[in-house]
Motif scaffolding. Structure first.
Motif, mmCIF file in Angstrom:
data_model
loop_
_atom_site.group_PDB
_atom_site.id
_atom_site.type_symbol
_atom_site.label_atom_id
_atom_site.label_comp_id
_atom_site.label_asym_id
_atom_site.label_seq_id
_atom_site.Cartn_x
_atom_site.Cartn_y
_atom_site.Cartn_z
ATOM 1 N N VAL A 268 0.859 -1.183 0.000
ATOM 2 C CA VAL A 268 0.000 0.000 0.000
ATOM 3 C C VAL A 268 0.899 1.238 0.000
ATOM 4 O O VAL A 268 1.899 1.295 0.709
ATOM 5 C CB VAL A 268 -0.928 0.005 1.244
ATOM 6 N N GLU A 269 0.518 2.192 -0.826
ATOM 7 C CA GLU A 269 1.336 3.397 -0.966
ATOM 8 C C GLU A 269 1.488 4.111 0.381
ATOM 9 O O GLU A 269 0.505 4.445 1.037
ATOM 10 C CB GLU A 269 0.645 4.338 -1.958
ATOM 11 N N PRO A 270 2.724 4.354 0.826
ATOM 12 C CA PRO A 270 2.868 5.082 2.085
ATOM 13 C C PRO A 270 2.495 6.540 1.909
ATOM 14 O O PRO A 270 2.665 7.109 0.841
ATOM 15 C CB PRO A 270 4.362 4.947 2.400
ATOM 16 N N THR A 271 1.943 7.128 2.957
ATOM 17 C CA THR A 271 1.599 8.543 2.890
ATOM 18 C C THR A 271 2.728 9.345 3.503
ATOM 19 O O THR A 271 3.061 9.176 4.674
ATOM 20 C CB THR A 271 0.286 8.801 3.648
ATOM 21 N N LEU A 272 3.308 10.174 2.693
ATOM 22 C CA LEU A 272 4.433 10.982 3.149
ATOM 23 C C LEU A 272 3.895 12.347 3.564
ATOM 24 O O LEU A 272 3.325 13.069 2.754
ATOM 25 C CB LEU A 272 5.442 11.115 2.003
ATOM 26 N N MET B 27 -5.075 7.089 2.515
ATOM 27 C CA MET B 27 -3.949 7.252 1.609
ATOM 28 C C MET B 27 -3.895 8.660 1.018
ATOM 29 O O MET B 27 -3.096 8.956 0.163
ATOM 30 C CB MET B 27 -4.033 6.236 0.488
ATOM 31 N N SER B 28 -4.808 9.532 1.525
ATOM 32 C CA SER B 28 -4.788 10.902 1.029
ATOM 33 C C SER B 28 -3.429 11.523 1.325
ATOM 34 O O SER B 28 -2.731 11.089 2.232
ATOM 35 C CB SER B 28 -5.878 11.705 1.728
ATOM 36 N N THR B 29 -3.071 12.536 0.553
ATOM 37 C CA THR B 29 -1.817 13.237 0.820
ATOM 38 C C THR B 29 -2.129 14.495 1.592
ATOM 39 O O THR B 29 -2.921 15.328 1.158
ATOM 40 C CB THR B 29 -1.111 13.586 -0.498
ATOM 41 N N ILE B 30 -1.512 14.621 2.762
ATOM 42 C CA ILE B 30 -1.790 15.758 3.626
ATOM 43 C C ILE B 30 -0.558 16.659 3.650
ATOM 44 O O ILE B 30 0.543 16.184 3.902
ATOM 45 C CB ILE B 30 -2.112 15.299 5.063
ATOM 46 N N ASN B 31 -0.774 17.914 3.367
ATOM 47 C CA ASN B 31 0.314 18.878 3.446
ATOM 48 C C ASN B 31 -0.020 19.808 4.598
ATOM 49 O O ASN B 31 -0.788 20.755 4.442
ATOM 50 C CB ASN B 31 0.432 19.634 2.116
ATOM 51 N N PHE B 32 0.535 19.495 5.774
ATOM 52 C CA PHE B 32 0.213 20.277 6.965
ATOM 53 C C PHE B 32 0.709 21.708 6.837
ATOM 54 O O PHE B 32 0.070 22.639 7.310
ATOM 55 C CB PHE B 32 0.848 19.641 8.203
ATOM 56 N N ALA B 33 1.864 21.847 6.206
ATOM 57 C CA ALA B 33 2.463 23.175 6.115
ATOM 58 C C ALA B 33 1.551 24.118 5.329
ATOM 59 O O ALA B 33 1.309 25.243 5.733
ATOM 60 C CB ALA B 33 3.824 23.069 5.460
ATOM 61 N N ASN B 34 1.041 23.628 4.217
ATOM 62 C CA ASN B 34 0.125 24.460 3.422
ATOM 63 C C ASN B 34 -1.324 24.233 3.808
ATOM 64 O O ASN B 34 -2.224 24.784 3.200
ATOM 65 C CB ASN B 34 0.290 24.161 1.927
ATOM 66 N N GLU C 104 -3.284 21.486 3.422
ATOM 67 C CA GLU C 104 -4.003 20.931 2.273
ATOM 68 C C GLU C 104 -4.214 19.446 2.473
ATOM 69 O O GLU C 104 -3.335 18.763 2.991
ATOM 70 C CB GLU C 104 -3.168 21.071 0.988
ATOM 71 N N ILE C 105 -5.362 18.957 2.044
ATOM 72 C CA ILE C 105 -5.581 17.514 1.962
ATOM 73 C C ILE C 105 -5.930 17.209 0.513
ATOM 74 O O ILE C 105 -6.832 17.835 -0.057
ATOM 75 C CB ILE C 105 -6.712 17.032 2.878
ATOM 76 N N ASN C 106 -5.207 16.294 -0.079
ATOM 77 C CA ASN C 106 -5.404 15.968 -1.494
ATOM 78 C C ASN C 106 -5.845 14.520 -1.650
ATOM 79 O O ASN C 106 -5.321 13.637 -0.974
ATOM 80 C CB ASN C 106 -4.094 16.171 -2.256
ATOM 81 N N PHE C 107 -6.778 14.315 -2.547
ATOM 82 C CA PHE C 107 -7.271 12.968 -2.815
ATOM 83 C C PHE C 107 -7.115 12.645 -4.296
ATOM 84 O O PHE C 107 -7.295 13.521 -5.142
ATOM 85 C CB PHE C 107 -8.757 12.843 -2.451
ATOM 86 N N LYS C 108 -6.836 11.378 -4.556
ATOM 87 C CA LYS C 108 -6.662 10.952 -5.945
ATOM 88 C C LYS C 108 -7.830 10.042 -6.339
ATOM 89 O O LYS C 108 -8.032 8.985 -5.723
ATOM 90 C CB LYS C 108 -5.331 10.201 -6.075
ATOM 91 N N ILE C 109 -8.577 10.467 -7.336
ATOM 92 C CA ILE C 109 -9.711 9.669 -7.826
ATOM 93 C C ILE C 109 -9.428 9.267 -9.265
ATOM 94 O O ILE C 109 -9.068 10.112 -10.092
ATOM 95 C CB ILE C 109 -11.017 10.483 -7.728
ATOM 96 N N VAL C 110 -9.574 7.993 -9.548
ATOM 97 C CA VAL C 110 -9.230 7.477 -10.878
ATOM 98 C C VAL C 110 -10.490 6.955 -11.575
ATOM 99 O O VAL C 110 -11.272 6.206 -10.984
ATOM 100 C CB VAL C 110 -8.183 6.345 -10.770
ATOM 101 N N TYR C 111 -10.660 7.386 -12.824
ATOM 102 C CA TYR C 111 -11.736 6.858 -13.673
ATOM 103 C C TYR C 111 -11.177 5.683 -14.463
ATOM 104 O O TYR C 111 -10.233 5.849 -15.235
ATOM 105 C CB TYR C 111 -12.257 7.950 -14.624
ATOM 106 N N GLY D 264 -1.414 4.893 -5.381
ATOM 107 C CA GLY D 264 -1.880 5.877 -4.411
ATOM 108 C C GLY D 264 -3.325 6.316 -4.569
ATOM 109 O O GLY D 264 -3.716 7.368 -4.076
ATOM 110 N N VAL D 265 -4.136 5.505 -5.239
ATOM 111 C CA VAL D 265 -5.521 5.899 -5.512
ATOM 112 C C VAL D 265 -6.346 5.922 -4.211
ATOM 113 O O VAL D 265 -6.155 5.093 -3.329
ATOM 114 C CB VAL D 265 -6.150 4.949 -6.559
ATOM 115 N N ASP D 266 -7.239 6.914 -4.106
ATOM 116 C CA ASP D 266 -8.127 7.008 -2.940
ATOM 117 C C ASP D 266 -9.548 6.573 -3.253
ATOM 118 O O ASP D 266 -10.292 6.210 -2.356
ATOM 119 C CB ASP D 266 -8.173 8.459 -2.435
ATOM 120 N N GLY D 267 -9.932 6.673 -4.528
ATOM 121 C CA GLY D 267 -11.286 6.276 -4.913
ATOM 122 C C GLY D 267 -11.341 6.030 -6.411
ATOM 123 O O GLY D 267 -10.545 6.606 -7.161
ATOM 124 N N ILE D 268 -12.270 5.163 -6.834
ATOM 125 C CA ILE D 268 -12.339 4.795 -8.255
ATOM 126 C C ILE D 268 -13.767 4.950 -8.767
ATOM 127 O O ILE D 268 -14.727 4.557 -8.096
ATOM 128 C CB ILE D 268 -11.882 3.329 -8.455
#
Lengths: 163, 195
Positions: A2-6, B1-8, B10-17, B95-99
């Motif tokens: 599973v992709e690690p979250t950095l 598995m979302s990408t969190i950027n605490f400094a900015n 931001e919470i980012n999610f990746k959705i794939v079709y 790194g997908v979060d939703g499909i």
């Protein structure tokens, strides 16, 4: 796997920003980014003199896609990895190096930045950032978001995508 | 598995079709791009062949807005549907979060739907994931075809257990496009802080 979250936070984030800043100064590059393998920007710095950068989301996404394809090519050829990637056009260039398993260092430079310096300092910065990323992966901060986050986000979904 | 950027903040999610070739994945993204107001979307990037078939991926970043001090963003991707682009498809799933699985209602694409779902399961497995692990929404597209298969028949081959929410769509007209995106986004957000 599973992709690690950095996640870069606090002192680690500041250290990453310092490394990017130093790399800009040492290389003369325009922009320095640390991105994750999924194509999200983790940290970025711009040289004071640099013009407005292109959309960083698009840049990071394309670099991550390109890096993933390059990695797959390396495996096809029986290599564990191809590390740095350099693209050079007439005026602009792009340097990408692995910062460990989970991140990539991206330097965008113009014709005034010597490629030798870009590669030398880029490599050093990527190695330092790789250690930093390892540290971040080993100690992920806890995300204290409660149900209120989800409720508020749902309201925004209604607003953006309609009821 | 979302990408969190605490400094900015931001919470980012990746959705794939995902889905078979020509099922309407890129059409979904184009419709979304055309309807989302400026300021809430970034550049749409399409890596396509000259005849507009997706070669690597399409990409569209969306800003949901600020939630509890965090800018919340969705990165939408499509995969190339054609069978021989599997190496590329696999990379996009990282790194997908939703499909959103976009199925084609045409009778002669029933098998392609099933094969694409099987392929998606296999590719997810390469990342140690199962379809049960992440939000998946089934969009049955091209409902305007005169010989469109019944939704139940398509569901029976791609999701016989009836696990995924189903949305009927005519992506060229925007029907069902936002409903599908909203549902997968809702499910992805529901997992924040709970995993």
């Amino acid at each position: 796997m599973v992709e690690p979250t950095l996640v870069l936070y606090g002192a680690l984030y500041q250290r990453a920003m310092d490394i990017l800043q130093d790399t800009l100064q040492e290389t003369g590059a325009r922009y320095a980014l640390l991105i994750d393998r999924k194509g999200f920007v983790l940290a970025h710095k711009e040289a004071l003199w640099a013009p407005k950068p292109p959309p960083l989301d698009s840049l990071a996404t394309l670099v991550a896609g390109n890096a993933a394809a390059t990695q797959a090519l390396a495996k096809l050829l029986g290599e564990a990895r191809f590390q740095e990637v350099v693209h050079q056009g007439e005026h602009m260039g792009l340097y990408v190096d692995e910062a460990g398993e989970a991140a990539l260092l991206v330097l965008v430079f113009d014709e005034n930045a010597p490629l030798g310096k870009i590669k030398l300092h880029g490599k050093r910065a990527a190695e330092t950032l790789a250690r930093l990323a390892e540290e971040a992966l080993a100690n992920p901060p806890k995300l204290n978001l409660d149900t209120q986050y989800r409720e508020e986000a749902k309201a925004l979904l209604d607003e953006l995508f309609g009821n | 598995m979302s990408t969190i950027n605490f400094a900015n903040r931001e919470i980012n999610f990746k959705i794939v079709y995902y889905g078979p070739g020509l099922s309407g994945k890129t059409t979904n993204l184009k419709w979304i791009y055309s309807r989302i107001p400026e300021g809430r979307k970034g550049e749409m990037v399409s890596l396509a062949t000259e005849d507009e078939r997706t070669l690597f991926f399409d990409f569209l970043p969306l800003d949901l807005g600020e939630v509890k001090g965090f800018k919340t963003r969705f990165h939408l991707y499509t995969v190339p549907g054609q069978v021989f682009y599997n190496a590329s498809r696999k990379l996009i799933l990282r790194g997908v979060d939703g499909i959103v699985f976009v199925a084609d209602s045409a009778p002669n694409r029933l098998r392609a739907n099933a094969e694409s779902m099987r392929n998606m399961r296999e590719n997810l497995a390469e990342y140690g994931l199962k379809v049960e692990d992440i939000p998946v929404v089934l969009q049955v597209n091209k409902r305007d075809l005169p010989d469109a298969l019944p939704v139940e028949m398509i569901q029976a081959v791609v999701d016989p257990e009836g696990r995924f929410p189903v949305f009927e769509a005519v992506a060229t007209e925007g029907k069902g496009v936002f409903e599908t995106l909203k549902e997968v986004s809702r499910q992805v957000l529901a997992r924040v802080g709970s995993t």
